[in-house]
Design a protein around this motif. Structure first.
Motif, PDB file in Angstrom:
ATOM      1  N   LEU A 403       0.826  -1.193   0.000  1.00  0.00           N
ATOM      2  CA  LEU A 403       0.000   0.000   0.000  1.00  0.00           C
ATOM      3  C   LEU A 403       0.868   1.253   0.000  1.00  0.00           C
ATOM      4  O   LEU A 403       1.973   1.263   0.563  1.00  0.00           O
ATOM      5  CB  LEU A 403      -0.927   0.010   1.215  1.00  0.00           C
ATOM      6  CG  LEU A 403      -1.898  -1.167   1.349  1.00  0.00           C
ATOM      7  CD1 LEU A 403      -2.625  -1.080   2.675  1.00  0.00           C
ATOM      8  CD2 LEU A 403      -2.872  -1.178   0.184  1.00  0.00           C
ATOM      9  N   VAL A 404       0.368   2.300  -0.617  1.00  0.00           N
ATOM     10  CA  VAL A 404       1.056   3.583  -0.650  1.00  0.00           C
ATOM     11  C   VAL A 404       0.030   4.667  -0.349  1.00  0.00           C
ATOM     12  O   VAL A 404      -1.021   4.750  -1.015  1.00  0.00           O
ATOM     13  CB  VAL A 404       1.718   3.858  -2.014  1.00  0.00           C
ATOM     14  CG1 VAL A 404       2.363   5.242  -2.018  1.00  0.00           C
ATOM     15  CG2 VAL A 404       2.748   2.787  -2.333  1.00  0.00           C
ATOM     16  N   ALA A 405       0.310   5.496   0.645  1.00  0.00           N
ATOM     17  CA  ALA A 405      -0.527   6.659   0.925  1.00  0.00           C
ATOM     18  C   ALA A 405      -0.028   7.835   0.102  1.00  0.00           C
ATOM     19  O   ALA A 405       1.175   7.961  -0.164  1.00  0.00           O
ATOM     20  CB  ALA A 405      -0.494   7.004   2.413  1.00  0.00           C
ATOM     21  N   PHE A 406      -0.942   8.694  -0.310  1.00  0.00           N
ATOM     22  CA  PHE A 406      -0.543   9.935  -0.958  1.00  0.00           C
ATOM     23  C   PHE A 406      -1.590  10.998  -0.678  1.00  0.00           C
ATOM     24  O   PHE A 406      -2.723  10.701  -0.267  1.00  0.00           O
ATOM     25  CB  PHE A 406      -0.317   9.755  -2.466  1.00  0.00           C
ATOM     26  CG  PHE A 406      -1.550   9.408  -3.270  1.00  0.00           C
ATOM     27  CD1 PHE A 406      -2.381  10.399  -3.789  1.00  0.00           C
ATOM     28  CD2 PHE A 406      -1.857   8.080  -3.548  1.00  0.00           C
ATOM     29  CE1 PHE A 406      -3.506  10.077  -4.544  1.00  0.00           C
ATOM     30  CE2 PHE A 406      -2.970   7.749  -4.304  1.00  0.00           C
ATOM     31  CZ  PHE A 406      -3.800   8.753  -4.807  1.00  0.00           C
ATOM     32  N   VAL A 407      -1.194  12.251  -0.862  1.00  0.00           N
ATOM     33  CA  VAL A 407      -2.081  13.381  -0.647  1.00  0.00           C
ATOM     34  C   VAL A 407      -2.595  13.841  -2.001  1.00  0.00           C
ATOM     35  O   VAL A 407      -1.824  14.012  -2.951  1.00  0.00           O
ATOM     36  CB  VAL A 407      -1.349  14.532   0.073  1.00  0.00           C
ATOM     37  CG1 VAL A 407      -2.261  15.748   0.208  1.00  0.00           C
ATOM     38  CG2 VAL A 407      -0.872  14.075   1.442  1.00  0.00           C
ATOM     39  N   GLY A 408      -3.908  14.050  -2.098  1.00  0.00           N
ATOM     40  CA  GLY A 408      -4.506  14.480  -3.354  1.00  0.00           C
ATOM     41  C   GLY A 408      -5.782  15.264  -3.106  1.00  0.00           C
ATOM     42  O   GLY A 408      -6.161  15.530  -1.960  1.00  0.00           O
ATOM     43  N   PRO A 409      -6.491  15.649  -4.168  1.00  0.00           N
ATOM     44  CA  PRO A 409      -7.747  16.389  -4.016  1.00  0.00           C
ATOM     45  C   PRO A 409      -8.808  15.502  -3.380  1.00  0.00           C
ATOM     46  O   PRO A 409      -8.648  14.283  -3.293  1.00  0.00           O
ATOM     47  CB  PRO A 409      -8.105  16.770  -5.452  1.00  0.00           C
ATOM     48  CG  PRO A 409      -7.450  15.714  -6.289  1.00  0.00           C
ATOM     49  CD  PRO A 409      -6.179  15.371  -5.589  1.00  0.00           C
ATOM     50  N   PRO A 410      -9.929  16.079  -2.944  1.00  0.00           N
ATOM     51  CA  PRO A 410     -10.953  15.270  -2.274  1.00  0.00           C
ATOM     52  C   PRO A 410     -11.621  14.256  -3.191  1.00  0.00           C
ATOM     53  O   PRO A 410     -12.199  13.286  -2.713  1.00  0.00           O
ATOM     54  CB  PRO A 410     -11.955  16.307  -1.763  1.00  0.00           C
ATOM     55  CG  PRO A 410     -11.712  17.526  -2.585  1.00  0.00           C
ATOM     56  CD  PRO A 410     -10.262  17.514  -2.914  1.00  0.00           C
ATOM     57  N   GLU A 411     -11.564  14.471  -4.496  1.00  0.00           N
ATOM     58  CA  GLU A 411     -12.145  13.535  -5.457  1.00  0.00           C
ATOM     59  C   GLU A 411     -11.470  13.761  -6.797  1.00  0.00           C
ATOM     60  O   GLU A 411     -10.907  14.834  -7.055  1.00  0.00           O
ATOM     61  CB  GLU A 411     -13.661  13.755  -5.584  1.00  0.00           C
ATOM     62  CG  GLU A 411     -14.372  12.681  -6.384  1.00  0.00           C
ATOM     63  CD  GLU A 411     -15.892  12.833  -6.351  1.00  0.00           C
ATOM     64  OE1 GLU A 411     -16.588  11.942  -6.856  1.00  0.00           O
ATOM     65  OE2 GLU A 411     -16.382  13.852  -5.816  1.00  0.00           O
ATOM     66  N   GLU A 412     -11.461  12.743  -7.642  1.00  0.00           N
ATOM     67  CA  GLU A 412     -10.960  12.953  -8.994  1.00  0.00           C
ATOM     68  C   GLU A 412     -11.795  14.023  -9.685  1.00  0.00           C
ATOM     69  O   GLU A 412     -12.987  14.203  -9.394  1.00  0.00           O
ATOM     70  CB  GLU A 412     -10.985  11.653  -9.784  1.00  0.00           C
ATOM     71  CG  GLU A 412      -9.957  10.630  -9.319  1.00  0.00           C
ATOM     72  CD  GLU A 412      -9.821   9.470 -10.270  1.00  0.00           C
ATOM     73  OE1 GLU A 412      -8.926   9.508 -11.139  1.00  0.00           O
ATOM     74  OE2 GLU A 412     -10.629   8.528 -10.161  1.00  0.00           O
ATOM     75  N   VAL A 413     -11.168  14.721 -10.618  1.00  0.00           N
ATOM     76  CA  VAL A 413     -11.799  15.872 -11.261  1.00  0.00           C
ATOM     77  C   VAL A 413     -12.339  15.453 -12.624  1.00  0.00           C
ATOM     78  O   VAL A 413     -11.712  14.688 -13.359  1.00  0.00           O
ATOM     79  CB  VAL A 413     -10.801  17.031 -11.411  1.00  0.00           C
ATOM     80  CG1 VAL A 413     -11.469  18.232 -12.077  1.00  0.00           C
ATOM     81  CG2 VAL A 413     -10.244  17.419 -10.046  1.00  0.00           C
ATOM     82  N   GLY A 414     -13.501  16.026 -12.988  1.00  0.00           N
ATOM     83  CA  GLY A 414     -14.090  15.737 -14.287  1.00  0.00           C
ATOM     84  C   GLY A 414     -14.829  14.411 -14.278  1.00  0.00           C
ATOM     85  O   GLY A 414     -15.077  13.808 -13.228  1.00  0.00           O
ATOM     86  N   GLY A 415     -15.187  13.965 -15.461  1.00  0.00           N
ATOM     87  CA  GLY A 415     -15.862  12.682 -15.595  1.00  0.00           C
ATOM     88  C   GLY A 415     -17.211  12.618 -14.912  1.00  0.00           C
ATOM     89  O   GLY A 415     -17.670  11.547 -14.502  1.00  0.00           O
TER      90      GLY A 415
END
Length: 822
Positions: A403-415
């Motif tokens: 497993l790998v943790a990462f920091v990102g936006p609250p949800e994927e954008v678009g779609g």
């Protein structure tokens, strides 16, 4: 010698009654000193002669020390100089406004205001300042007359205290950054710097202290060096040093050296990360790539991403052996941007993220790839569509290697996904076995980020420690990953705002800076299971002689039902509780955009308080750190919700404090806050003066012209386009409501601002000028976004803001008029 006698211009206007000048009635006096030989005065002031002591013009109010400064009282309105020789006089002047100072001391005199030599008409701003006079007299019985014009309420004394009533004094506040901590917290390395007396130069040095704060080493690598990390055994410190042709990487052996140069003139060096054993270094670099910059004279644009200044396709991964210096190229540059990389457990594989363009909105996607160092296999593991503004970062492999943790936006954008404030960053988990990922933090108020070594796994992977934003506070949070959803526990912290986090290689200790609204940053060390202790506080001594306004929380319930975080500063030198009704002016600050205002030490807020203003700071809807629903107001709001909260906050404070003058309320903000200023004055007449710094007047022109107008701006307008919802752009743009502005507005803008182009201020200036409404604009040549390219311009634009507010909120236009007198 120059004469510094000046007369107030109002004396030439008939039938004007002017109050008598306010003379200096007391001062400290030094002398008589031997008259030095003829020559340049600056040489004589800083002479090394034993018979003529050196006077530190920038050292604040004089102390006795070896020099015999004595108290002297004016006689017949003048300060006596009984004997021939060189005399020095020192006094503190406190005024309630800009004023003119008169010195009557004959030809052989010179005067300094706060260490700055002045000539001609001596103008002093409001607040406190130190006046230093040097007089050479060849006969006894002379006297010096110092006075300030009677338009000001003024006092003279010999108190050694100052305040931040002159913004230039903010140069004395130190900066601490680039922290590294050794295993077990044995050593902490950091860069400490402070501006010189002019403010333009900044001298920094890398210092190393032990776990008790005792100095171990100083000035490692020279003034342009920065610590990166200690090796896992704690025996060596990696540093980077910027130069004219690239970046050097250095290794210092603790605790006494030697220093070894590992890499010289590395081009485009990004991150540098030690492997788990401290034998290899993973770097993002441009070495080996020869590419010409585009010809700006005839630039061809054939891809929209080329307009984004941080589209940097050259950096790629290389591996450097720390003993031999040999290197291996791991990836190739291409039509992508390298975002982050990390060592997987065991040090045999690397995980990295790169962002590539795509045709459809949000125009970018991030590939997360795993590189096997033994075989060279480079495999795509997952694709995350986050757009440009917030891409997967702070890759943090779990100890299990899967497993790998990462920091990102609250949800994927678009779609078809809902629009979110992408800066409300959350923690995601990626499964390397099947490439699936899920958002791991839900239902929490925090927005998360990465730092040096953070996030970090603890307790065998059962907990994840990460930096988190909780509105105006920044702290560390320990996340228990066993329940679903994860549960958060705030780690204890000394002050409101922690920053510059650096984790030790053994993941047991963290070093950081801590601050709050009344305390500049200092260096702290903390075991993750214990209590923090302060290691260095470079501003403690100067703060002891500086008056600082305290802060009071004034949170309130906003019009949407949310609790809005706000705090107030009260004006210095005012008995606030017993002040007359409607006697105190108020300045309101906000950002109103994607992130909150931090509860750190803020020299601008202290500047207003030192000049007699109450200050209200508000974090309205749209800011991160108050939960997802609160933050998501920023995705598509562009004004209404944040403006409603700001106006409600003003109403709240005016109702709470009848001492505040509802007819003397000013407001200001920068960037999105500059937009918010213009938006507020098109919707309300609450404000008697406003300042927009590098703000947005027209959403459509910003969307098309600003460097990140189509990336950040796209998120902020909620994915709308000017051609499919033109009414939204005109409805929310201050330009199209300029006919409703009745507030005097000052527009400040850098002439070379590529983020929010100066045309935004030009548009609003033109719209108000053609209507004959009170508006002025100042542009700063060569300045980009923020007007902070030079210290002179930074101080100038902050001081202009004060003069604008004084003009309209206090009825004191003298300083503004004096600045632009021709």
């Amino acid at each position: 010698m120059r004469s510094l006698v000046c007369l107030a211009a109002v004396l030439m206007i008939p039938l004007v009654v002017v109050a008598d000048p306010v003379p200096a009635t007391q001062a400290l006096r030094l002398g008589p000193l031997p008259t030095p030989p003829a020559g340049d005065l600056d040489v004589r002031v800083h002479a090394t002669s034993e018979t003529v002591p050196e006077i530190d013009l920038h050292g604040g109010f004089p102390e006795s020390g070896e020099l015999k400064w004595t108290q002297v009282t004016a006689e017949s309105g003048a300060l006596p100089l009984p004997d021939p020789g060189v005399w020095w006089l020192a006094a503190r002047l406190v005024t309630d406004r800009w004023a003119e100072l008169t010195l009557d001391a004959g030809e052989n005199a010179e005067i300094w205001i706060d260490g700055e030599s002045v000539d001609g008409a001596v103008a002093v701003p409001g607040g406190a300042c130190f006046v230093l006079v040097r007089v050479v007299t060849d006969q006894g019985g002379d006297a010096v007359s110092l006075s300030v014009d009677g338009a000001a309420v003024a006092t003279w004394d010999t108190e050694p205290r100052l305040d931040l009533s002159r913004f230039d004094r903010a140069r004395a506040v130190s900066s601490i950054g680039s922290i590294a901590v050794a295993p077990k917290g044995r050593l902490v390395a950091y860069n400490a710097s402070r501006r010189d007396a002019t403010g333009e130069g900044r001298r920094g040095q890398v210092q190393v202290v032990d776990g008790r704060g005792q100095l171990v080493a100083a000035d490692l690598g020279g003034p342009k060096a920065r610590p990166v990390a200690f090796t896992p055994d704690g025996e060596r410190l990696l540093l980077r040093r910027s130069g004219a042709d690239g970046t050097d990487l250095l290794f210092w052996t603790a605790p006494r050296g030697p220093m070894r140069t590992l890499v010289t003139d590395e081009p485009g060096l990004g991150f540098a990360k030690l492997d788990p054993r401290g034998r290899r270094l993973l770097v993002a670099t441009e070495r080996g790539l020869e590419a010409d910059d585009p010809d700006d004279a005839q630039r061809r644009w054939d891809a929209l991403r080329e307009r984004v200044t941080d589209w940097t396709p050259r950096p790629h991964l290389q591996l450097v052996d720390l003993e031999t210096g040999l290197r291996r190229v791991l990836t190739q540059p291409g039509d992508h941007v390298l975002d982050d990389a990390a060592w997987l457990p065991g040090g045999k594989r690397i995980i990295y993220a790169r962002t590539v363009p795509q045709v459809l909105r949000p125009w970018f996607r991030t590939e997360i790839r795993v590189l096997d160092l033994a075989t060279g296999a480079d495999e795509l593991t997952a694709t995350f569509t986050g757009g440009w503004e917030v891409r997967p970062q702070a890759l943090t492999p779990h100890p299990d290697g899967r497993l790998v943790a990462f920091v990102g936006p609250p949800e994927e954008v678009g779609g078809g996904n809902a629009e979110h404030n992408v800066y409300n960053k959350q923690i995601w988990m990626l499964d390397l076995n099947d490439g699936s990922f899920r958002r791991a933090t839900t239902g929490l108020r925090y927005a998360f980020s990465g730092a040096r070594g953070l996030p970090a796994w603890r307790d065998g992977g059962r907990r994840l420690v990460a930096p988190a934003n909780a509105g105006g506070r920044d702290l560390l949070v320990s996340l228990d990953t066993r329940p679903d959803p994860w549960e958060a526990e705030e780690l204890p912290q000394a002050r409101d705002v922690g920053s510059g986090w650096a984790l030790s290689p053994d993941t047991d200790w963290v070093a950081f800076t801590a601050s709050d609204p009344v305390t500049p940053r200092s260096l702290w060390l903390q075991p993750l299971n214990g209590t923090a202790r302060e290691l260095a506080a470079p501003d403690r001594e100067s703060l002891e002689r500086l008056d600082i306004s305290g802060v009071r929380d004034v949170d309130f319930s906003g019009p949407g039902g949310e609790t809005i975080e706000a705090w107030e500063y009260r004006p210095l030198g005012v008995d606030f509780e017993n002040a007359e009704a409607a006697s105190i002016p108020l300045i309101v600050y906000y950002y109103g955009g994607s992130s909150p205002t931090s509860r750190t030490f803020n020299t601008t807020h202290q500047f207003w308080a030192a000049n007699g203003y109450a200050v209200l700071v508000i974090n309205p809807r749209g800011a991160t750190g108050y939960g997802g629903e609160y933050a998501d107001h920023h995705a598509g709001d562009w004004g209404p919700a944040a403006a409603a909260d700001i106006l409600a906050g003003v109403d709240m404070l005016l109702a709470r404090h009848p001492q505040l003058n509802p007819e003397a309320v000013g407001c200001y903000g920068g960037s999105y806050g500059g937009f918010m200023t213009m938006y507020l004055v098109t919707r309300s007449d609450q404000f008697a003066a406003a300042v927009s710094m590098y703000g947005i007047a027209d959403l459509a022109t910003y969307w098309g012209q600003g460097t990140w107008g189509w990336t950040y701006g796209d998120m902020a307008v909620g994915g709308r386009m000017p051609w499919n919802e033109p009414g939204y752009f005109t409805e929310h743009s201050p330009l199209y409501a300029a006919g409703d502005v009745n507030t005097p507005l000052l527009l400040l803008h850098g002439a070379s601002d590529a983020n929010v182009t100066p045309g935004e201020s030009y548009e609003m200036f033109t719209a108000l000028q053609v209507q004959g409404k009170p508006v002025e604009m100042v542009t700063f040549a060569g300045e980009d976004h923020g007007i902070a390219g030079t210290w002179e311009n930074y101080v100038a634009h902050r001081t202009m803001m004060l003069e604008w507010f004084d003009r309209w909120l206090k009825g004191m236009p003298e300083a503004w008029e004096h600045r632009w007198a021709r």
